[in-house]
Design an enzyme around this catalytic site. Structure first.
Site, mmCIF file in Angstrom:
data_model
loop_
_atom_site.group_PDB
_atom_site.id
_atom_site.type_symbol
_atom_site.label_atom_id
_atom_site.label_comp_id
_atom_site.label_asym_id
_atom_site.label_seq_id
_atom_site.Cartn_x
_atom_site.Cartn_y
_atom_site.Cartn_z
ATOM 1 N N GLU A 85 1.057 -1.217 -0.014
ATOM 2 C CA GLU A 85 0.087 -0.046 0.083
ATOM 3 C C GLU A 85 0.636 1.360 -0.084
ATOM 4 O OE1 GLU A 85 -2.484 0.118 3.702
ATOM 5 O OE2 GLU A 85 -0.450 -0.079 4.962
ATOM 6 N N PHE A 119 -0.705 -7.958 26.327
ATOM 7 C CA PHE A 119 -0.666 -6.853 25.746
ATOM 8 C C PHE A 119 -1.972 -6.123 25.989
ATOM 9 C CE2 PHE A 119 2.717 -9.133 23.786
ATOM 10 C CZ PHE A 119 3.819 -8.035 24.421
#
Length: 670
Positions: A288, A348
């Site tokens: 991208e 996390f």
């Protein structure tokens, strides 16, 4: 040149843009939501404009509010930073209609490259190598499953308007495609207001390497080398470096020239990034183009000496690039660590709250080492559940890669953050990881090396000796200080006795003291267990959060936090509670019973502060292990909570839309 610009963003990137603008003599305007009223970027700017409530959809994502802010302050241009409105062509167009300059590319380039589906179509037409995939509109989960089967597993499901790892899922099977499609679409809708997703082939053992490009409005475009961004968790970058340890000069040149060709094809202006997936054979595929400044841009600035924000401003003001391709030289090595408000020991999960202590390492150059810290917080700042969890971007530069990594390790050891959970222990441990240090990377690195999540690092015998020596020095200094405050030496206190025991975690380590000084500055000979004596030297004083000194000639910086009858020492990813006691005390302490933690197996607890998106079960329902119980959103990421075992739901304590604190009971099990 502009006299005044508005920064349509918040946090560290807003502060970053303000610093360059001030150096260029340009006045700055900050924008802020209710949650950011006292934020650092508001304090740094010359002016500030309130733009709405805390949720981004009601403030930072409202283009009209930004335009009105420009009108009210007379700002001639807008720097969008990254995220929010930075890649929205309609925002750029809205500014242009009001005669306000967008510091970034033109709407044409944003439209061509900002949408992942359209950008791949454009890249294909421009004969840029792309990953095989389906670029059309995917109607539903059945359609997604059919497409994935045709492409071949594994596949990547990605939000068309996405970024920052949001709205992305890897699927290895039919079931994972269906679930991943729904989750990606839901995240895309809540984060970007666009629920379109596409599917492409997932390259096994991929490296994520991106090329920084810079172009002006006069047809000039150059590339500034590459950044290795393969250390990712949940598709979000965690550590980046420049250059890549994997690329050779031939591949670097080929990728750079292809990135420039793509930029010229869309008449790109400003700084931008072309991202590639690189396989084990150095074959690269267009992923991208980010039509904005990247989070990791500082590492490129450190190895090239080029201020990208300054170049963006100059290009937007109509200037030609003053840098030619042959002027770009990559010097030394730079590493960036993203400090996130998240608990590495609980998979996390996001953490919110107030920074009761925030003491970053000193910035600047010391010898051959440069330390840079881009941040948007100060001590006392609030980490909100409404925005991205990044606290700071810590960067180090050195003449070579290992020196830059060692400098990062040392800087992380000195970075003190209290009041919330954070990922510094994980980052510090990563800097010591052999595979990372050798440069054997892929985007699956964290999943492969930490398949069961991150756990506290266990110190080796040598490291235990260092920790015990520090603990002993700290305790003796504390006792010496108490004696001096009491106006006596009090030899009965034991401060001068030669034999001690350090309880380090669950270990009891005997310590013998040689001759040395107890008062500041300290120089003490310590022998731990059966080891050889080593000299501990430091000018540390009680109350300082970082202990700096040498142990056996080795430079050490370790963080200290008080615990009951002792101190917790954090060093190189390790965090160990230490208590120093006399041998008889240690003998008796071993006989004390151990208190067991409470049993929470009959409850589903909210793992972090967040918003209940949905409940997948009802009261009385029998649930199998692995099935979804609830979905909770925090910091723009959806977290699926699944049953750890077969259970029956006896009570539901929360409803969709509820905002819950950490460890709040969502449901109970029979």
């Amino acid at each position: 040149m502009f006299k005044k610009i508005l920064i349509a963003n918040r946090g560290e990137i807003a502060c970053r843009v303000i610093r360059t603008a001030k150096r260029m003599g340009i006045a700055t305007v900050a924008v802020y939501s209710d949650a950011d009223r006292d934020a650092l970027h508001v304090e740094m700017a010359d002016e500030a404009v309130h733009i709405g409530p805390a949720p981004a959809a009601q403030s930072y994502l409202l283009a009209g509010n930004i335009v009105e802010g420009c009108k009210a302050t007379g700002a001639e241009a807008v720097h969008p930073g990254y995220g929010f409105l930075s890649e929205r062509a309609s925002f750029c167009a809205a500014l242009e209609t009001q005669g306000i300059v967008f510091i970034g590319p033109k709407p044409k380039a944003i439209e061509a490259m900002g949408d992942k589906i359209e950008s791949k179509k454009f890249a294909n037409a421009a004969k840029v190598s792309t990953v095989p995939g389906f670029l059309g509109i995917i109607e539903d989960a059945d359609h997604a499953e059919k497409i994935a089967g045709e492409i071949g597993y594994p596949v990547m499901i990605k939000a068309s308007a996405g970024g920052g790892g949001k709205g992305m899922r890897i699927a290895w099977s039919k079931d994972e495609v269906r679930d991943g499609f729904e989750r990606a679409r839901s995240e895309a809708k809540s984060s970007f207001g666009d629920d379109r997703v596409f599917i492409e082939k997932f390259v096994v053992e991929p490296r994520h390497i991106e090329i920084q490009v810079l172009a002006d409005g006069h047809g000039n475009a150059i590339y500034l080398g590459e950044r290795e961004c393969s250390i990712q968790r949940r598709n979000q970058k965690v550590v980046e470096e420049a250059p890549s340890p994997f690329l050779d000069e031939k591949t670097r040149k080929a990728m750079g020239e292809q990135a420039v060709a793509l930029a010229k094809a869309v008449e790109y202006q400003s700084a931008g990034t072309v991202e590639f997936i690189v396989d084990r054979d150095r074959k690269f595929f267009f992923l991208e183009m980010n039509t904005r400044l990247q989070v990791e841009h500082p590492v490129t600035e450190l190895v090239t000496g080029i201020d990208l924000v300054e170049q963006m401003i100059r290009v937007a003001a109509g200037e030609k690039l003053s840098i030619r391709q042959q002027d770009v030289k990559l010097r030394g090595w730079a590493v960036e660590s993203r400090l996130y408000a998240e608990d590495p020991y609980r998979n996390f999960l996001p953490s919110v709250g107030r920074l009761t202590r925030y003491r970053p390492p000193a910035e600047g150059r010391t010898g051959d080492i440069v330390v840079r810290n881009d941040t948007g917080v100060t001590e006392g700042s609030e980490i909100s559940m409404f925005y991205d969890p990044m606290i700071a971007k810590l960067c180090t530069w050195a003449p070579d890669r290992l020196a830059a990594i060692d400098a990062m390790s040392a800087a992380l050891d000195e970075f003190v953050v209290d009041g919330i959970e954070h990922n510094i222990p994980f980052l510090a441990a990563l800097m010591r990881h052999p595979r990372w240090r050798e440069g054997r990377l892929s985007t699956g690195f964290i999943a492969e090396e930490y398949p069961d999540g991150f756990a506290p690092v266990s110190p080796s015998a040598e490291e235990k000796a260092v920790l015990a020596a520090i603990a002993t020095a700290v305790e003796l200094l504390r006792r010496d200080r108490l004696d001096r405050l009491g106006g006596r030496l009090a030899p009965h206190s034991g401060a001068l006795k030669p034999d001690w025991v350090v309880k380090l975690g669950a270990d009891y380590l005997p310590v013998h003291l040689g001759e040395g000084m107890v008062s500041v500055p300290m120089e003490l000979d310590v022998a731990v267990a059966e080891g050889k004596p080593m000299t501990v030297a430091s000018d540390w004083r009680p109350g300082e959060p970082v202990w700096r000194g040498t142990v056996g000639g080795r430079a050490v910086a370790a963080q200290l936090r008080p615990v009951d009858n002792g101190v917790r020492i954090a060093w190189q990813g390790m965090s160990v509670a230490a208590r120093v006691m006399l041998p008889r005390t240690a003998e008796l302490e071993r006989l004390m019973p151990v208190k067991l933690p409470p049993d929470t197996s009959k409850f589903l607890l909210c793992p972090m502060p967040g918003l209940v998106v949905s409940l997948a079960v009802g009261e009385g329902q029998e649930v199998k292990a692995g099935e979804t119980l609830a979905v909770v959103e925090a910091m723009k990421m959806e977290n699926v909570l699944r049953a750890e075992r077969d259970v029956t739901v006896s009570k539901i304590n929360a409803r969709p839309g509820d905002s819950l604190a950490v460890d709040a009971v969502i449901m109970e099990f029979a």
